[in-house]
Write an enzyme that holds these catalytic residues in place. Structure first.
Site, PDB file in Angstrom:
ATOM      1  N   GLU A 171       0.833  -1.208   0.000  1.00 30.05           N
ATOM      2  CA  GLU A 171       0.000   0.000   0.000  1.00 30.05           C
ATOM      3  C   GLU A 171       0.868   1.258   0.000  1.00 30.05           C
ATOM      4  O   GLU A 171       1.720   1.413   0.880  1.00 30.05           O
ATOM      5  CB  GLU A 171      -0.892  -0.028   1.254  1.00 30.05           C
ATOM      6  CG  GLU A 171      -1.931   1.062   1.282  1.00 30.05           C
ATOM      7  CD  GLU A 171      -2.837   0.960   2.524  1.00 30.05           C
ATOM      8  OE1 GLU A 171      -2.996  -0.135   3.085  1.00 30.05           O
ATOM      9  OE2 GLU A 171      -3.374   2.014   2.904  1.00 30.05           O
ATOM     10  N   LYS A 208      -6.601  -0.684  12.025  1.00 30.63           N
ATOM     11  CA  LYS A 208      -6.018  -1.019  10.715  1.00 30.63           C
ATOM     12  C   LYS A 208      -4.819  -0.106  10.469  1.00 30.63           C
ATOM     13  O   LYS A 208      -3.772  -0.546   9.996  1.00 30.63           O
ATOM     14  CB  LYS A 208      -7.072  -0.859   9.617  1.00 30.63           C
ATOM     15  CG  LYS A 208      -6.676  -1.429   8.259  1.00 30.63           C
ATOM     16  CD  LYS A 208      -5.875  -0.483   7.404  1.00 30.63           C
ATOM     17  CE  LYS A 208      -5.521  -1.101   6.069  1.00 30.63           C
ATOM     18  NZ  LYS A 208      -4.685  -0.219   5.243  1.00 30.63           N
ATOM     19  N   ASP A 220       4.750 -14.709  11.359  1.00 29.40           N
ATOM     20  CA  ASP A 220       3.390 -15.211  11.181  1.00 29.40           C
ATOM     21  C   ASP A 220       2.440 -14.050  11.510  1.00 29.40           C
ATOM     22  O   ASP A 220       1.932 -13.916  12.618  1.00 29.40           O
ATOM     23  CB  ASP A 220       3.166 -16.397  12.128  1.00 29.40           C
ATOM     24  CG  ASP A 220       1.830 -17.081  11.895  1.00 29.40           C
ATOM     25  OD1 ASP A 220       0.946 -16.450  11.289  1.00 29.40           O
ATOM     26  OD2 ASP A 220       1.680 -18.226  12.333  1.00 29.40           O
ATOM     27  N   HIS A 274      -2.240  10.702   0.265  1.00 28.85           N
ATOM     28  CA  HIS A 274      -2.386   9.318  -0.175  1.00 28.85           C
ATOM     29  C   HIS A 274      -2.464   9.257  -1.699  1.00 28.85           C
ATOM     30  O   HIS A 274      -1.796   8.464  -2.334  1.00 28.85           O
ATOM     31  CB  HIS A 274      -3.659   8.741   0.442  1.00 28.85           C
ATOM     32  CG  HIS A 274      -3.722   7.256   0.354  1.00 28.85           C
ATOM     33  ND1 HIS A 274      -3.262   6.439   1.345  1.00 28.85           N
ATOM     34  CD2 HIS A 274      -4.166   6.449  -0.623  1.00 28.85           C
ATOM     35  CE1 HIS A 274      -3.429   5.191   0.992  1.00 28.85           C
ATOM     36  NE2 HIS A 274      -3.986   5.160  -0.205  1.00 28.85           N
TER      37      HIS A 274
HETATM   38  P1  NAD Z   1      10.541 -23.574  14.773  1.00 29.88           P
HETATM   39  O1  NAD Z   1       9.767 -24.812  14.619  1.00 29.88           O
HETATM   40  O2  NAD Z   1      11.480 -23.246  13.669  1.00 29.88           O
HETATM   41  O3  NAD Z   1      11.272 -23.636  16.180  1.00 29.88           O
HETATM   42  C1  NAD Z   1      12.273 -22.772  16.579  1.00 29.88           C
HETATM   43  C2  NAD Z   1      13.592 -23.526  16.585  1.00 29.88           C
HETATM   44  O4  NAD Z   1      14.647 -22.636  16.882  1.00 29.88           O
HETATM   45  C3  NAD Z   1      13.589 -24.612  17.627  1.00 29.88           C
HETATM   46  O5  NAD Z   1      14.095 -25.788  17.046  1.00 29.88           O
HETATM   47  C4  NAD Z   1      14.567 -24.090  18.674  1.00 29.88           C
HETATM   48  O6  NAD Z   1      15.221 -25.151  19.309  1.00 29.88           O
HETATM   49  C5  NAD Z   1      15.505 -23.252  17.816  1.00 29.88           C
HETATM   50  N1  NAD Z   1      16.218 -22.140  18.503  1.00 29.88           N
HETATM   51  C6  NAD Z   1      17.490 -21.759  18.239  1.00 29.88           C
HETATM   52  N2  NAD Z   1      17.856 -20.712  18.983  1.00 29.88           N
HETATM   53  C7  NAD Z   1      16.795 -20.376  19.743  1.00 29.88           C
HETATM   54  C8  NAD Z   1      16.537 -19.344  20.682  1.00 29.88           C
HETATM   55  N3  NAD Z   1      17.455 -18.426  21.029  1.00 29.88           N
HETATM   56  N4  NAD Z   1      15.307 -19.280  21.246  1.00 29.88           N
HETATM   57  C9  NAD Z   1      14.361 -20.160  20.922  1.00 29.88           C
HETATM   58  N5  NAD Z   1      14.541 -21.175  20.028  1.00 29.88           N
HETATM   59  C10 NAD Z   1      15.756 -21.293  19.431  1.00 29.88           C
HETATM   60  O7  NAD Z   1       9.624 -22.306  14.953  1.00 29.88           O
HETATM   61  P2  NAD Z   1       8.542 -21.965  16.041  1.00 29.88           P
HETATM   62  O8  NAD Z   1       8.907 -20.624  16.531  1.00 29.88           O
HETATM   63  O9  NAD Z   1       8.314 -23.041  17.037  1.00 29.88           O
HETATM   64  O10 NAD Z   1       7.236 -21.875  15.140  1.00 29.88           O
HETATM   65  C11 NAD Z   1       7.056 -20.794  14.265  1.00 29.88           C
HETATM   66  C12 NAD Z   1       6.577 -21.288  12.920  1.00 29.88           C
HETATM   67  O11 NAD Z   1       5.404 -22.081  13.089  1.00 29.88           O
HETATM   68  C13 NAD Z   1       6.186 -20.146  12.025  1.00 29.88           C
HETATM   69  O12 NAD Z   1       6.733 -20.375  10.743  1.00 29.88           O
HETATM   70  C14 NAD Z   1       4.664 -20.238  11.976  1.00 29.88           C
HETATM   71  O13 NAD Z   1       4.158 -19.707  10.773  1.00 29.88           O
HETATM   72  C15 NAD Z   1       4.433 -21.705  12.112  1.00 29.88           C
HETATM   73  N6  NAD Z   1       3.129 -22.180  12.606  1.00 29.88           N
HETATM   74  C16 NAD Z   1       2.201 -21.335  13.124  1.00 29.88           C
HETATM   75  C17 NAD Z   1       1.020 -21.828  13.639  1.00 29.88           C
HETATM   76  C18 NAD Z   1       0.046 -20.883  14.285  1.00 29.88           C
HETATM   77  O14 NAD Z   1      -1.061 -21.285  14.662  1.00 29.88           O
HETATM   78  N7  NAD Z   1       0.371 -19.638  14.440  1.00 29.88           N
HETATM   79  C19 NAD Z   1       0.764 -23.192  13.625  1.00 29.88           C
HETATM   80  C20 NAD Z   1       1.740 -24.033  13.104  1.00 29.88           C
HETATM   81  C21 NAD Z   1       2.931 -23.534  12.609  1.00 29.88           C
END
Ligand code: NAD
Length: 435
Positions: A87, A274, A290, A388
């Site tokens: 936008e 918004k 996300d 705008h």
């Molecule tokens: P992820 O699965 O990639 O997990 C994070 C990884 O980073 C872990 O393996 C952790 O061990 C590692 N890590 C390394 N350094 C770290 C630190 N300093 N702190 C924390 N972890 C560290 O990601 P996530 O954050 O568990 O999940 C996010 C993803 O899941 C996004 O892509 C999202 O879109 C997706 N998702 C979202 C939903 C929802 O309902 N919002 C549902 C399913 C999946």
């Protein structure tokens, strides 16, 4: 000696694209290689193979412009924020408003930590309250079981924090109440969705052993109400003046009135929010977050009193300054998710000098508050259409078929005429020599 990085680059928007990149390199925000990787024919450096691995049924790459919000001063530190948004006027508005806030010391931000919750639903219980008590009695062993599922998170200082039980009546059958077990987990710099889903699925059998009944859904809640970000700013009234509105105090009062309007009316509050999310989401998209989860949580939080309200509110303080503040849940991560694979996301994280998840939340929320301020200041004074539409003129020129230099020439004529119709853009284009 390294030059002190400043987020103030006056006249940035007037520079041609190449010089903008040069000025960011000169100011130490980008390296020359980074500047090359986000411009030129292979902009974004987004390899098809990476794209293919990141999603499904991939047939190509869909690019959006990467802009930059300048002028941010956050907790006393010079900051810039990467913004990806389709936008026009969102980036300019946020940058302008961020400049105004500097006169009052910029943004002050705090976050409440990185605890997320997983939900384990237990159905078919005759006595859900008694089952909840059994779960609570076992809380220490359940916390241990959670930590055993995520040992790396525990090593990083995160891990299980609390077992909460909630007995929830079903509106359609109040007698058939269910038990919902919330597992609170500190997921440090991760957004946490996958981590929390692992916990929900891994712990569910143990929950059933203790509570009985039948396990239902096992998934995180995106309502991250223990992972809040609070941002505020204060502006002297003089900073709010415009050419046509020389009385900054009057502008301040109109902004406060606009805030009260949003506090009183859902129709207005949705648009007010918004405007806030315009800036916040653009930072989230640039940094591969996300944003659907952030949006869902923000609007639920905006309704937490039972009525939908504004995320940001504005008031006049004792010294006559305009004071704005916002609070919302914001689950973001600097590890995992798209940060792992997407080179553009990694570049945005570096460009914004984003240190960790809390820092990213602080940056995004500040840009959100700046966007909200810009919208309210425009609405309270000249209206948003002039600024705008001036920016929109470029899009109309492109739609009319203008390329290269002609985009600027057609959009300048549209602006001078104050007419932004596609037909008029086509007429102007036809009359211009092609040299
Ligand atoms: P992820 O699965 O990639 O997990 C994070 C990884 O980073 C872990 O393996 C952790 O061990 C590692 N890590 C390394 N350094 C770290 C630190 N300093 N702190 C924390 N972890 C560290 O990601 P996530 O954050 O568990 O999940 C996010 C993803 O899941 C996004 O892509 C999202 O879109 C997706 N998702 C979202 C939903 C929802 O309902 N919002 C549902 C399913 C999946």
């Amino acid at each position: 000696m390294q030059k002190r990085r400043t987020a103030r680059i006056p006249g940035f928007y007037r520079l041609p694209l190449g010089e903008r990149l040069e000025s960011l390199v000169a100011a130490g925000w980008l390296t020359e290689d980074e500047a090359r990787s986000i411009s030129g024919p292979a902009a974004g450096g987004f390899d098809m193979e990476i794209a293919n691995a990141m999603s499904e049924n991939v047939i190509g790459v869909h690019a959006l412009p990467l802009g930059i919000c300048l002028n941010l001063l956050i907790n006393g530190k010079e900051r810039v924020a990467p913004m990806v948004v389709e936008e026009p006027s969102v980036v300019a508005a946020a940058s302008n408003a961020a400049r105004l806030t500097r006169e009052g010391g910029g943004f002050t931000v705090e976050t409440t930590g990185s605890v997320m919750a997983a939900q384990i639903q237990v159905k078919g219980l005759a006595e859900p309250t008694a089952a909840a008590q059994l779960i609570q009695a076992e809380a220490p062993s359940l916390l241990e079981a959670v930590n055993a599922l995520i040992p790396n998170m525990v090593n990083r200082g995160g891990g299980a924090r609390e077992i909460e039980t909630r007995v929830i009546p079903l509106p359609s059958q109040p007698e058939a109440r269910m038990l919902c077990v919330h597992v609170h987990v500190d997921c440090r710099d991760a957004m946490g969705a996958n981590t929390l889903n692992t916990v929900a699925e891994g712990l569910a059998p143990r929950v059933q052993e203790i509570a009985g009944g039948e396990i239902g859904l096992r998934i995180l809640t995106n309502y991250a109400d223990r992972r809040l970000v609070r941002v505020s700013c204060r502006l002297p009234p003089e900073s709010l003046r415009t050419k046509k509105w020389p009385d900054g105090g009057l502008v301040r009062d109109h902004i406060v009135d606009a805030s009260r309007f949003a506090e009183a009316d859902t129709y207005r509050a949705v648009t007010h929010n918004k405007g806030f999310m315009n800036g916040l989401d653009a930072v989230l998209v640039a940094t591969g977050q996300d944003w659907r989860a952030a949006e869902a949580a923000a609007h639920a939080y905006a309704s937490r009193t039972g009525a939908y309200g504004p995320l940001a509110t504005w008031r006049k303080d004792r010294e006559g300054f305009l004071e704005g503040e916002a609070e919302l849940p914001l689950a973001v991560g600097t590890v995992g998710g798209a940060a792992r694979a997407h080179p553009g996301v990694r570049l945005s994280l570096r460009l914004g000098r984003i240190e960790d998840a809390a820092d990213l939340a602080s940056l995004a929320a500040s840009v959100g508050l700046a966007s909200n301020l810009a919208a309210l200041r425009a609405l309270a004074t000249d209206g948003i259409q002039r600024g705008h539409m001036a920016l929109h003129a470029r899009t109309v020129a492109i739609e009319a078929g203008a390329t290269g230099d002609l985009i600027h020439r057609v959009s300048t004529t549209l602006r001078s005429e104050g007419c932004f119709r596609l037909e008029r853009a086509k007429e102007i284009l036809k009359k211009l020599p092609e040299d």
